[in-house]
Design a protein around this motif. Structure first.
Motif, PDB file in Angstrom:
ATOM      1  N   ILE A   9      50.682  32.084  48.752  1.00  0.00           N
ATOM      2  CA  ILE A   9      49.448  32.248  48.519  1.00  0.00           C
ATOM      3  C   ILE A   9      49.110  33.730  47.992  1.00  0.00           C
ATOM      4  CG2 ILE A   9      46.915  32.264  49.344  1.00  0.00           C
ATOM      5  CD1 ILE A   9      47.809  29.939  51.263  1.00  0.00           C
ATOM      6  N   THR A  53      38.868  49.502  49.662  1.00  0.00           N
ATOM      7  CA  THR A  53      37.347  48.726  49.823  1.00  0.00           C
ATOM      8  C   THR A  53      37.228  48.029  51.008  1.00  0.00           C
ATOM      9  OG1 THR A  53      38.852  46.770  49.070  1.00  0.00           O
ATOM     10  CG2 THR A  53      37.893  48.197  47.321  1.00  0.00           C
ATOM     11  N   TYR A  75      35.240  36.071  61.633  1.00  0.00           N
ATOM     12  CA  TYR A  75      34.953  37.755  62.034  1.00  0.00           C
ATOM     13  C   TYR A  75      34.109  38.069  60.549  1.00  0.00           C
ATOM     14  CZ  TYR A  75      35.119  42.795  61.848  1.00  0.00           C
ATOM     15  OH  TYR A  75      34.635  43.801  61.607  1.00  0.00           O
ATOM     16  N   MET A  76      33.005  38.783  60.603  1.00  0.00           N
ATOM     17  CA  MET A  76      32.365  39.447  59.353  1.00  0.00           C
ATOM     18  C   MET A  76      32.007  40.636  59.659  1.00  0.00           C
ATOM     19  SD  MET A  76      28.974  37.936  57.903  1.00  0.00           S
ATOM     20  CE  MET A  76      27.958  39.256  56.851  1.00  0.00           C
ATOM     21  N   GLY A  77      32.610  41.476  58.944  1.00  0.00           N
ATOM     22  CA  GLY A  77      32.409  43.100  59.166  1.00  0.00           C
ATOM     23  C   GLY A  77      30.933  43.418  58.571  1.00  0.00           C
ATOM     24  N   ASP A 131      36.637  40.148  41.558  1.00  0.00           N
ATOM     25  CA  ASP A 131      37.001  39.649  40.425  1.00  0.00           C
ATOM     26  C   ASP A 131      37.037  37.841  40.583  1.00  0.00           C
ATOM     27  OD1 ASP A 131      39.193  40.023  42.248  1.00  0.00           O
ATOM     28  OD2 ASP A 131      40.269  39.113  40.922  1.00  0.00           O
ATOM     29  N   MET A 132      36.834  37.625  41.933  1.00  0.00           N
ATOM     30  CA  MET A 132      36.755  36.076  41.842  1.00  0.00           C
ATOM     31  C   MET A 132      35.377  35.416  41.877  1.00  0.00           C
ATOM     32  SD  MET A 132      39.766  35.854  44.710  1.00  0.00           S
ATOM     33  CE  MET A 132      40.443  34.273  44.609  1.00  0.00           C
ATOM     34  N   LYS A 133      35.330  34.159  41.569  1.00  0.00           N
ATOM     35  CA  LYS A 133      34.181  33.364  41.750  1.00  0.00           C
ATOM     36  C   LYS A 133      34.156  32.997  43.174  1.00  0.00           C
ATOM     37  CE  LYS A 133      33.709  31.902  36.964  1.00  0.00           C
ATOM     38  NZ  LYS A 133      34.126  30.431  35.962  1.00  0.00           N
ATOM     39  N   ALA A 172      42.945  28.703  52.353  1.00  0.00           N
ATOM     40  CA  ALA A 172      44.358  28.522  52.241  1.00  0.00           C
ATOM     41  C   ALA A 172      44.872  29.521  53.015  1.00  0.00           C
ATOM     42  CB  ALA A 172      44.789  28.683  50.616  1.00  0.00           C
ATOM     43  N   ILE A 173      44.602  30.755  53.002  1.00  0.00           N
ATOM     44  CA  ILE A 173      45.191  32.086  53.794  1.00  0.00           C
ATOM     45  C   ILE A 173      45.079  31.825  55.299  1.00  0.00           C
ATOM     46  CG2 ILE A 173      43.402  33.764  53.795  1.00  0.00           C
ATOM     47  CD1 ILE A 173      47.031  34.339  52.532  1.00  0.00           C
ATOM     48  N   LYS A 174      44.010  31.150  55.562  1.00  0.00           N
ATOM     49  CA  LYS A 174      43.772  30.942  56.930  1.00  0.00           C
ATOM     50  C   LYS A 174      44.542  29.839  57.401  1.00  0.00           C
ATOM     51  CE  LYS A 174      39.224  33.213  57.191  1.00  0.00           C
ATOM     52  NZ  LYS A 174      37.693  32.892  57.373  1.00  0.00           N
ATOM     53  N   ARG A 197      38.880  45.663  52.599  1.00  0.00           N
ATOM     54  CA  ARG A 197      39.275  44.313  52.298  1.00  0.00           C
ATOM     55  C   ARG A 197      40.672  44.028  53.439  1.00  0.00           C
ATOM     56  NH1 ARG A 197      38.163  44.098  46.401  1.00  0.00           N
ATOM     57  NH2 ARG A 197      40.509  44.366  46.272  1.00  0.00           N
ATOM     58  N   TYR A 229      36.577  39.826  47.261  1.00  0.00           N
ATOM     59  CA  TYR A 229      37.354  39.991  46.140  1.00  0.00           C
ATOM     60  C   TYR A 229      36.123  39.778  44.774  1.00  0.00           C
ATOM     61  CZ  TYR A 229      41.561  40.178  48.596  1.00  0.00           C
ATOM     62  OH  TYR A 229      42.588  40.391  49.512  1.00  0.00           O
ATOM     63  N   PRO A 235      30.448  34.711  39.549  1.00  0.00           N
ATOM     64  CA  PRO A 235      31.390  35.688  40.149  1.00  0.00           C
ATOM     65  C   PRO A 235      30.887  36.802  41.061  1.00  0.00           C
ATOM     66  CG  PRO A 235      31.187  35.641  37.673  1.00  0.00           C
ATOM     67  CD  PRO A 235      29.941  34.640  38.030  1.00  0.00           C
ATOM     68  N   ARG A 284      31.052  39.631  41.843  1.00  0.00           N
ATOM     69  CA  ARG A 284      30.377  41.000  41.513  1.00  0.00           C
ATOM     70  C   ARG A 284      29.272  40.927  40.953  1.00  0.00           C
ATOM     71  NH1 ARG A 284      34.182  40.069  37.501  1.00  0.00           N
ATOM     72  NH2 ARG A 284      33.367  39.834  35.345  1.00  0.00           N
ATOM     73  N   TYR A 334      40.615  30.218  48.485  1.00  0.00           N
ATOM     74  CA  TYR A 334      41.818  31.271  48.655  1.00  0.00           C
ATOM     75  C   TYR A 334      41.543  31.499  50.132  1.00  0.00           C
ATOM     76  CZ  TYR A 334      43.690  35.813  49.089  1.00  0.00           C
ATOM     77  OH  TYR A 334      44.330  37.030  49.675  1.00  0.00           O
ATOM     78  N   ARG A 335      40.448  31.826  50.664  1.00  0.00           N
ATOM     79  CA  ARG A 335      40.361  32.230  52.077  1.00  0.00           C
ATOM     80  C   ARG A 335      40.784  31.235  52.956  1.00  0.00           C
ATOM     81  NH1 ARG A 335      40.579  37.057  54.044  1.00  0.00           N
ATOM     82  NH2 ARG A 335      39.258  36.544  55.587  1.00  0.00           N
ATOM     83  N   ALA A 367      33.436  42.822  52.402  1.00  0.00           N
ATOM     84  CA  ALA A 367      34.459  43.348  51.491  1.00  0.00           C
ATOM     85  C   ALA A 367      35.043  42.056  50.877  1.00  0.00           C
ATOM     86  CB  ALA A 367      35.460  44.158  52.023  1.00  0.00           C
ATOM     87  N   ARG A 424      48.148  35.127  44.424  1.00  0.00           N
ATOM     88  CA  ARG A 424      46.931  36.109  44.426  1.00  0.00           C
ATOM     89  C   ARG A 424      47.271  37.574  43.630  1.00  0.00           C
ATOM     90  NH1 ARG A 424      42.128  37.365  43.002  1.00  0.00           N
ATOM     91  NH2 ARG A 424      41.372  39.292  44.005  1.00  0.00           N
ATOM     92  N   SER A 479      35.493  35.206  34.238  1.00  0.00           N
ATOM     93  CA  SER A 479      34.904  35.003  35.611  1.00  0.00           C
ATOM     94  C   SER A 479      33.577  35.950  35.869  1.00  0.00           C
ATOM     95  CB  SER A 479      35.999  35.730  36.463  1.00  0.00           C
ATOM     96  OG  SER A 479      35.943  36.995  36.108  1.00  0.00           O
ATOM     97  N   PRO A 481      44.990  34.626  60.377  1.00  0.00           N
ATOM     98  CA  PRO A 481      46.382  34.026  61.546  1.00  0.00           C
ATOM     99  C   PRO A 481      47.441  34.179  60.445  1.00  0.00           C
ATOM    100  CG  PRO A 481      45.080  32.196  60.837  1.00  0.00           C
ATOM    101  CD  PRO A 481      44.085  33.474  60.190  1.00  0.00           C
TER     102      PRO A 481
END
Lengths: 235, 689
Positions: free
Chosen positions: B6, B80, A78-80, A88-90, A100-102, B82, A86, A129, A131, A97-98, A84, B10, B689, B90
């Motif tokens: 995780i 934001t 899904y893409m809003g 601060d991240m590269k 892993a969280i998935k 997010r 992060y 980065p 930003r 990260y995404r 949106a 974070r 960063s 999931p």
């Protein structure tokens, strides 16, 4: 096979979606179009499990997706409408990260991120980065995030909004690539662009799918004209 | 890695890159450093263990730290947008919440741990004596207590962050819920009904810290904190889930079975706790009171006493002092077992419930709020007033363990001396009561009227005369001293006291006109005395310090030289700089044993105000011991050793300038350095960063 059956949704006592039904086959790209306030974004959020519907079913491979949302979300990208991320991240760290969280296993994360970056044409942005990225680049990163785990269904809400012509053409080729492994549902107002690479147009009006206009195998100008007419009728 | 790990990682990463985290840490270190430094000063000389002072000083600041660390964790995701990216993954909302909570908790605990290390570090440099008999493990219960509260505050802060889109609103809500409202209500309650403190005890949040730090954990407290933390996280999860229902009304929200079960369990346990008042106390083996060191006097009494001693604590269990008294008595009982002496049985008699036992205690003359010591037929009652101390307890034990022999102390009158029976700040009733409990009988004497000092006199005390004695009076004193009498002279002011000076000169002590100048001081007007000679009076306080107000100074008078058995021995007991402020002279000690003569002893101390009630109430622990030892030495009962100079007393031995340095270092320099380093790290991280 991905099927949306009789979805209804109320927001602040106003019926946004009354009875929305359609089917998306694997490899198919479907555009949901409609005037402002027609409920496109709401429909996408309902399909993304962000909003629970009042009634109706979402069937993924014949199974009720909404009754087992965790399993369904694993098959979903899904893409809003506004990415949106992060800031601060590269890019690479964000995608890892995404992934892993998935729930992707650690040893496959790097490969997944590499594939998604390749498809979305952002390998050279990986150490930048977030930003520092432009709006178009951020959309590509958000798309890479959405396709990270090779979803069966990809929901892109107002994907082409704010992109210049070159970027829109690039986006088309990306979506076509993604469509090789996923059914894609995309919303937007850019009918001329969408007509180039979608197989069908679903016109959302009055909370229901008022018209279904096939674009595959049809004359480009005719398709645009028919969609315009359907939208005009909606007004 | 699990989604919780995780998310936790974070969250920590985000916190590491935020200026607000640097600010939160620096503010916490500065405020906690100042709070601890001032609490330490207030507790100087008291019995409160340093770990308790540290914990009590730190605890009120934890809600602020938690609120500043957690204010962004959910509200920023909401602001934001997010949160949508998170909610369509999931992963359960619960896992995100727990992950974020753990991240905040780890950050808070890191701050707490770092503050503990910095505290020990600064104490080591500025007040090493405060760390005597303390190890890092002495602070462990304090750390556990604060960790328990931090867990709840972090959970509440995460819930507040999940409820708002704006970080400031979340922070303010957290501080209001966890600190401002409960503490404000408590203050209001105490203002409205100050007598309530006796019924309700101390502020529960502080009392819990106090209990756990003292090594006593109430299962009800731990269970309450655990349940409230889980409940807060549950609420946080619900606020997150509510993001899916915005604009759709609460009726759309379907209550899942898990929600119902969780709520039912939490409410049931809370109600059970309320009805049955779960209060099973678990004693930690590492508790501070298990390490309590009793004075040698107490230990000697315990060792030399045989049979059984029953101590009845006649007080309400709701009394705020009940826990402390209970800990103390249990420690005393353990000590008695350890030294192989009397067996001590402890009974708790609540006047509301234990009617039979309470009636018996009333019949023997005990009032509520007292300890009744019983051994066979002998009984003694010790009221639990504000002056309750280990020494009082030791005296009570001595009373029932040994035959009563009261020695008489005569306090002179008629020259503006400080009255020993006066209760005001300038009176000496506290020290007189100490003497009474130590087995002395205080009596006044007017040397101008009474022809001679009675033969049963163990000691004459001249406590700060404002006018000189007459020739007749000093003559009577001299006659008494020549018979082997004992005199304790406490000076006050610089008034001419020619006859007293002459009397002292004859006994080897000359009064000097010079006042101590350029010596160490604490308040600016007092004088810190820490140079003590090797003498039975001062041995127990060597390495410590007493405070005297503008003391008179002394030197050795050579005109008193006498041969043989009449030889006068002169000792300088205590000095500050080059000035002697307390001296002792003794005649006949060499021949005394052979001739069965009682040696004459005189102790002269340059100040009388050092044992006044006001002085003893504040920082007079060593002063008290110094005086009592002088009395013990003069009356021939041996040095009292000073129960409160043991390790259970908090002694920092910081003078004024060291204390200022300590406050400045712990509340300004260290947080400042930390702020600069942390800012450099954050800026470098952001640049990278």
């Amino acid at each position: 096979m991905y099927e949306v059956r009789n979805i209804a949704f109320t927001y602040s006592r106003r019926k946004i979606l009354r009875d929305v039904s359609f089917v998306v086959s694997p490899g198919e790209t479907v555009a949901v179009v409609g005037n402002n306030g027609a409920g496109k974004t709401t429909l996408m959020k309902v399909l993304a499990t962000l909003y629970p519907p009042d009634s109706g079913l979402v069937l993924s491979d014949g199974q009720d997706a909404l009754s087992n949302p965790l399993k369904y979300r694993r098959q979903l990208g899904y893409m809003g409408e506004t990415p949106a991320l992060y800031e601060d991240m590269k890019v690479k760290a964000y995608l890892e990260y995404r992934a892993a969280i998935k729930g992707e296993v650690e040893k496959r994360i790097r490969r997944r991120v590499g594939e998604a970056a390749e498809i979305c044409q952002i390998p050279d942005l990986m150490s930048t980065p977030i930003r520092h990225l432009s709006a178009g680049q951020k959309k590509r990163v958000a798309l890479a995030d959405a396709i990270l785990l090779r979803p069966r269904v990809l929901l892109l809400d107002d994907f082409l909004a704010g992109l210049d012509r070159t970027m829109r053409e690039a986006a088309g080729s990306i979506v076509t690539t993604v469509a090789a492994f996923a059914g894609v549902i995309i919303t937007g107002h850019e009918i001329a662009d969408l007509a180039k690479w979608t197989t069908r147009f679903l016109v959302l009006s009055g909370g229901v799918i008022s018209s279904v206009i096939p674009s595959a195998g049809m004359d480009y100008a005719t398709t645009i004209k028919r969609v315009d007419n359907a939208l005009g009728g909606g007004r | 890695m699990s989604p919780i790990a995780i998310t936790c990682k974070r969250t920590l990463g985000v916190l590491k890159s935020l200026y607000s985290t640097v600010l939160a840490y620096s503010l916490f270190f500065a405020a906690a450093g100042a709070s601890f430094a001032f609490s330490l000063e207030a507790a100087e000389g008291g019995e409160t263990p340093i770990a308790v002072i540290w914990a009590i000083a730190t605890a009120p600041l934890l809600p602020i730290l938690a609120s500043l660390l957690a204010m962004d964790v959910w509200s920023d995701e909401k602001r934001t947008g997010r949160i949508e990216q998170l909610l369509c993954t999931p992963v359960l909302e619960r896992d995100f919440t727990i992950g974020k909570f753990l991240g905040v908790l780890i950050a808070a605990m890191t701050a707490l741990g770092a503050f503990l290390i910095s505290t020990i570090f600064f104490l080591y440099f500025f007040a090493p004596s405060a760390l005597e008999n303390q190890t890092f493990f002495s602070f462990l219960p304090a750390l556990m207590a604060l960790a328990m509260q931090s867990t709840l505050w972090c959970a509440v802060a995460v819930a507040a962050s999940a409820a708002f889109r704006h970080a400031a609103a979340a922070a303010i809500t957290t501080i209001a819920i966890t600190s401002a409202i409960p503490r404000g209500l408590w203050l209001a309650l105490m203002q409205w009904a100050p007598q309530g403190r006796l019924s309700f005890g101390e502020m529960p949040l502080d009392a819990q810290i106090f209990d756990i730090t003292n090594g006593s954990i109430s299962s009800a407290t731990v269970l309450s904190y655990a349940l409230l933390s889980i409940f807060s996280l549950f609420i946080a999860t619900k606020f997150t889930t509510a993001a899916r229902y915005i604009g759709r009304g609460a009726r759309q929200h379907k209550w899942s079975m898990a929600t119902v079960v969780t709520l039912t369990i939490v409410l049931s346990v809370m109600l059970l706790g309320l009805f049955y008042r779960l209060n099973t106390t678990i004693e930690l083996p590492i508790g501070i009171h298990s390490e309590r060191i009793f004075s040698e006097k107490t230990r000697t009494i315990l060792r030399e006493t045989r049979g059984e001693i029953t101590i009845s604590a006649f007080m309400s269990r709701k009394d705020s002092r009940f826990r402390q008294i209970s800990y103390f008595l249990r420690a005393l009982s353990r000590e008695a077992d350890a030294v192989g002496g009397a067996r001590i049985n402890i009974r708790y008699v609540d006047p509301r419930w234990d009617l039979g036992a309470a009636g018996r205690l009333v019949n023997i003359g005990a009032d509520v709020d007292s300890l009744v010591f019983e051994r066979g037929r002998r009984q003694t009652i010790l009221p639990l007033g504000s002056n309750f101390s280990e020494r009082r307890c030791a005296s009570a034990l001595q009373k029932i363990a040994m035959p009563p022999q009261r020695k008489k102390i005569y306090w002179t009158r008629g020259h503006g001396e400080c009255p020993f029976e006066a209760y005001g700040p300038w009176g000496m009733s506290d020290i007189a009561r100490e003497l009474h409990f130590a087995g002395y009988h205080n009596q006044s004497i007017n040397l101008a009227q009474d022809s001679e000092i009675p033969s049963d006199c163990a000691l004459v005390i001249v406590a700060g005369p404002k006018s000189d004695f007459s020739k007749t009076e000093t003559g009577r004193l001299d006659t008494y001293l020549r018979k082997g009498g004992r005199l304790l002279l406490l000076f006050s002011g610089e008034k001419d006291k020619d006859w007293i000076a002459k009397l002292l000169t004859g006994w080897g002590i000359a009064i000097e006109s010079a006042k101590p100048d350029g010596v160490k001081t604490q308040s600016g007007t007092d004088v810190i005395v820490s140079d003590f000679s090797d003498h039975p009076i001062t041995d127990p306080i060597r390495g410590r310090q007493i405070l005297l107000e503008a003391p008179t100074t002394f030197s050795h008078s050579s005109s008193s030289e006498a041969p043989g058995a009449d030889k006068i021995e002169y000792f300088e007991l205590a000095k500050t700089g080059d000035y002697c402020v307390a001296a002792v002279s003794e005649r006949g000690s060499n021949a005394g044993e052979d001739l069965e003569l009682r040696p004459t002893r005189i102790v002269a101390i340059g100040d009388a105000s050092f044992i006044m009630n006001a002085q003893l109430k504040e920082k007079g622990n060593e002063n008290r011991v110094f005086f009592l030892n002088s009395v013990a030495y003069l009356s021939g009962s041996g040095a009292m050793t000073g129960a409160d100079t043991e390790a259970s007393r908090l002694i920092t031995r910081m003078d004024r300038s060291t204390r200022i340095k300590f406050v400045f270092a712990s509340s300004a320099i260290f947080p400042g350095i930390l702020f600069i380093i942390a800012m450099a790290i954050v800026i470098a991280g952001r640049k990278r960063s």
